[in-house]
Design a protein around this motif. Structure first.
Motif, PDB file in Angstrom:
ATOM      1  N   ASP A 226      -2.045  -7.895   7.376  1.00  0.00           N
ATOM      2  CA  ASP A 226      -3.398  -7.361   7.553  1.00  0.00           C
ATOM      3  C   ASP A 226      -4.377  -7.950   6.556  1.00  0.00           C
ATOM      4  O   ASP A 226      -5.586  -7.948   6.780  1.00  0.00           O
ATOM      5  CB  ASP A 226      -3.366  -5.833   7.428  1.00  0.00           C
ATOM      6  N   GLN A 227      -3.846  -8.470   5.466  1.00  0.00           N
ATOM      7  CA  GLN A 227      -4.658  -9.133   4.439  1.00  0.00           C
ATOM      8  C   GLN A 227      -3.706  -9.995   3.606  1.00  0.00           C
ATOM      9  O   GLN A 227      -2.495  -9.793   3.647  1.00  0.00           O
ATOM     10  CB  GLN A 227      -5.375  -8.125   3.550  1.00  0.00           C
ATOM     11  N   PRO A 228      -4.224 -10.977   2.859  1.00  0.00           N
ATOM     12  CA  PRO A 228      -3.322 -11.802   2.025  1.00  0.00           C
ATOM     13  C   PRO A 228      -2.706 -10.959   0.896  1.00  0.00           C
ATOM     14  O   PRO A 228      -3.356 -10.676  -0.097  1.00  0.00           O
ATOM     15  CB  PRO A 228      -4.249 -12.892   1.476  1.00  0.00           C
ATOM     16  N   ARG A 229      -1.486 -10.573   1.095  1.00  0.00           N
ATOM     17  CA  ARG A 229      -0.816  -9.699   0.130  1.00  0.00           C
ATOM     18  C   ARG A 229       0.139 -10.458  -0.807  1.00  0.00           C
ATOM     19  O   ARG A 229       0.624  -9.887  -1.770  1.00  0.00           O
ATOM     20  CB  ARG A 229      -0.034  -8.611   0.867  1.00  0.00           C
ATOM     21  N   ILE A 230       0.406 -11.712  -0.507  1.00  0.00           N
ATOM     22  CA  ILE A 230       1.358 -12.489  -1.296  1.00  0.00           C
ATOM     23  C   ILE A 230       0.608 -13.520  -2.128  1.00  0.00           C
ATOM     24  O   ILE A 230      -0.141 -14.341  -1.588  1.00  0.00           O
ATOM     25  CB  ILE A 230       2.375 -13.216  -0.396  1.00  0.00           C
TER      26      ILE A 230
ATOM     27  N   HIS B 205       1.131   3.708  10.201  1.00  0.00           N
ATOM     28  CA  HIS B 205       0.070   2.699  10.274  1.00  0.00           C
ATOM     29  C   HIS B 205      -0.752   2.596   8.985  1.00  0.00           C
ATOM     30  O   HIS B 205      -1.876   2.075   9.009  1.00  0.00           O
ATOM     31  CB  HIS B 205      -0.868   2.982  11.460  1.00  0.00           C
ATOM     32  N   THR B 206      -0.204   3.115   7.888  1.00  0.00           N
ATOM     33  CA  THR B 206      -0.938   3.073   6.616  1.00  0.00           C
ATOM     34  C   THR B 206      -0.105   2.435   5.510  1.00  0.00           C
ATOM     35  O   THR B 206      -0.569   1.536   4.793  1.00  0.00           O
ATOM     36  CB  THR B 206      -1.344   4.501   6.179  1.00  0.00           C
ATOM     37  N   LEU B 207       1.110   2.917   5.341  1.00  0.00           N
ATOM     38  CA  LEU B 207       1.962   2.387   4.275  1.00  0.00           C
ATOM     39  C   LEU B 207       2.331   0.936   4.566  1.00  0.00           C
ATOM     40  O   LEU B 207       2.672   0.587   5.698  1.00  0.00           O
ATOM     41  CB  LEU B 207       3.218   3.237   4.136  1.00  0.00           C
ATOM     42  N   VAL B 208       2.235   0.114   3.546  1.00  0.00           N
ATOM     43  CA  VAL B 208       2.707  -1.274   3.630  1.00  0.00           C
ATOM     44  C   VAL B 208       3.695  -1.462   2.480  1.00  0.00           C
ATOM     45  O   VAL B 208       3.327  -1.365   1.304  1.00  0.00           O
ATOM     46  CB  VAL B 208       1.549  -2.292   3.512  1.00  0.00           C
TER      47      VAL B 208
ATOM     48  N   THR C 261       0.875  -1.178   0.000  1.00  0.00           N
ATOM     49  CA  THR C 261       0.000   0.000   0.000  1.00  0.00           C
ATOM     50  C   THR C 261       0.907   1.221   0.000  1.00  0.00           C
ATOM     51  O   THR C 261       1.649   1.457   0.966  1.00  0.00           O
ATOM     52  CB  THR C 261      -0.916   0.028   1.233  1.00  0.00           C
ATOM     53  N   ALA C 262       0.883   1.967  -1.085  1.00  0.00           N
ATOM     54  CA  ALA C 262       1.776   3.103  -1.250  1.00  0.00           C
ATOM     55  C   ALA C 262       1.055   4.398  -0.892  1.00  0.00           C
ATOM     56  O   ALA C 262      -0.017   4.698  -1.440  1.00  0.00           O
ATOM     57  CB  ALA C 262       2.283   3.167  -2.683  1.00  0.00           C
ATOM     58  N   VAL C 263       1.617   5.123   0.054  1.00  0.00           N
ATOM     59  CA  VAL C 263       1.119   6.462   0.394  1.00  0.00           C
ATOM     60  C   VAL C 263       2.327   7.366   0.573  1.00  0.00           C
ATOM     61  O   VAL C 263       3.478   6.899   0.635  1.00  0.00           O
ATOM     62  CB  VAL C 263       0.263   6.445   1.682  1.00  0.00           C
ATOM     63  N   HIS C 264       2.097   8.653   0.715  1.00  0.00           N
ATOM     64  CA  HIS C 264       3.190   9.580   0.946  1.00  0.00           C
ATOM     65  C   HIS C 264       3.887   9.217   2.247  1.00  0.00           C
ATOM     66  O   HIS C 264       3.227   8.971   3.267  1.00  0.00           O
ATOM     67  CB  HIS C 264       2.651  11.014   1.025  1.00  0.00           C
ATOM     68  N   PRO C 265       5.232   9.141   2.225  1.00  0.00           N
ATOM     69  CA  PRO C 265       5.941   8.721   3.444  1.00  0.00           C
ATOM     70  C   PRO C 265       5.690   9.644   4.630  1.00  0.00           C
ATOM     71  O   PRO C 265       5.792   9.202   5.788  1.00  0.00           O
ATOM     72  CB  PRO C 265       7.409   8.723   3.024  1.00  0.00           C
TER      73      PRO C 265
END
Length: 419
Positions: A320-324, A243-246, A234-238
């Motif tokens: 937090d969710q199946p990301r792979i 607790h948001t960027l993954v 999950t890309a957000v501004h650094p």
């Protein structure tokens, strides 16, 4: 078994001039395969060589010479001349060369090689770097000019098989069973033999002549699988990442840390398998990992694949969710299981090697050949040798004497099989 011609304890009855001329002629054709192309063959030079071989086979007097436009194989038969009921035997080599410069190949013949360094126009072959050249002293050595590969892999195999056919056709009094030969495209990129027509080839078993020193023989290959793993982050501004960027790259690193540290190609040999992280790329948002899996043992091969599946599942449960996500597919299977069902496949070449004074060197092939795919199609196909060495680069070499030895092996095997 009995040959017509000189005493086999001395000179071989094969025709060295014929074999050398074929090899040099074929080596000059650029048959480098191209994994980026979907055509069959992937490059026009392979078709050019196949057409030339087909012409040469007809001139030689082979029967049922065919160039199959659907799969790029040129095939031919040497009909049985014995009343005995003998199953057909096959010999196979490939047309293409590896991923190295193959444009304007200039074979150079070094008669009565002196065993010293060889200064070529494009490179120097150092005996200190390649001590094997010391063993070639006095032989008729062939190299490239040092700017290209030579094409020993596998045009030497083609010339050797044809040299054996030339001998048997010249001596119809020697009894033998039915023989099929085939030369196919795109072995180096693992595409050609997938389209091999086993039903048309119609043999009980076959042998490839693909690399290897005189006396080598390979009854086993790896089991092989490939996994493509994708990771979504999950890309957000650094600056707003708390607790948001993954980070997909971070997850990839965690996954890589699970792989056994020493279970890698550079730490394995003989019958040991491995995992290889073949390629990795990524951003915060997305990462991809390419993994290849190899093992000779069927059970261990399955365990390796299952370990990867379970490791990914465990990591997904901790996220937090199946990301792979992954795709996992088998590439080829060990030929050893099929070969074990027909003892003659092993016994025939080993007897011939010993009769010729060659010391059998039974080695597991740490890779795959066309024989993997042909075996899967119902024709068990181990690998013999074609002589030469330093494959896939500017230091490739072969000697006429080694090609003659390989041709004699083929002829003797045909005769012994029909006896």
């Amino acid at each position: 078994m009995q040959f017509i011609g000189p005493d086999l304890k001395g000179a071989s009855p094969m025709n060295p001039t014929y074999i050398e001329q074929l090899f040099v002629k074929y080596a000059k054709i650029n048959t480098r395969s191209d994994p980026a192309r979907s055509a069959t063959p992937t490059t026009p030079g392979q078709t050019e060589l196949a057409q030339l071989i087909a012409t040469d086979l007809k001139t030689l007097g082979m029967s049922d010479v065919q160039l199959n436009p659907a799969n790029g194989y040129v095939t031919a038969r040497l009909p049985s001349n014995t009343a005995r009921k003998v199953s057909a035997i096959g010999f196979i080599a490939h047309l293409d060369t590896a991923d190295f410069n193959a444009e304007n190949i200039q074979p150079i013949v070094h008669p009565n090689y002196d065993g010293q360094d060889i200064r070529l126009p494009g490179a120097t072959i150092s005996v200190a770097q390649f001590p094997i050249f010391k063993t070639l002293k006095g032989q008729r050595l062939i190299t490239s000019d040092g700017t290209t590969l030579l094409g020993v892999d596998d045009k030497a195999g083609i010339a050797e098989i044809m040299g054996a056919m030339q001998y048997l056709l010249a001596h119809p009094e020697i009894q033998h069973g039915d023989v099929a030969i085939g030369f196919g495209p795109d072995e180096e990129i693992g595409k050609g033999a997938k389209q091999f027509d086993a039903e048309q080839f119609h043999t009980a078993f076959a042998y490839t002549l693909d690399n290897g020193r005189p006396g080598d023989i390979e009854f086993e290959t790896f089991n092989a699988a490939q996994a493509t793993i994708t990771i979504d982050g999950t890309a957000v501004h650094p600056g707003n990442a708390y607790h948001t960027l993954v980070n997909a790259i971070g997850i990839a690193q965690q996954l890589l840390n699970h792989f056994p540290e020493n279970d890698v190609p550079e730490q394995s040999q003989n019958h040991e398998g491995f995992f290889l992280i073949n390629q990795i790329s990524g951003t915060v948002a997305h990462a991809e990992i390419d993994v290849i899996i190899r093992d000779f043992d069927d059970a261990k091969f399955e365990q390796r694949k299952q370990w990867l599946i379970e490791t990914i599942a465990t990591m997904n449960q901790q996220l937090d969710q199946p990301r792979i996500q992954y795709t996992l597919h088998d590439q080829y299977h060990n030929i050893g299981t099929a070969i074990a069902t027909i003892p003659e496949i092993r016994e025939l070449p080993l007897k011939v090697y010993r009769d010729m004074g060659l010391t059998p060197n039974i080695v597991p092939f740490r890779g795959g050949t066309d024989g993997n795919f042909i075996t899967q199609k119902g024709i068990p196909t181990p690998n013999l040798f074609n002589g030469g060495g330093n494959y896939h680069g500017p230091y490739e070499f072969i000697t006429v004497e080694e090609m003659v030895t390989a041709a004699e092996v083929v002829a003797r095997m045909i005769i012994a099989h029909g006896a």
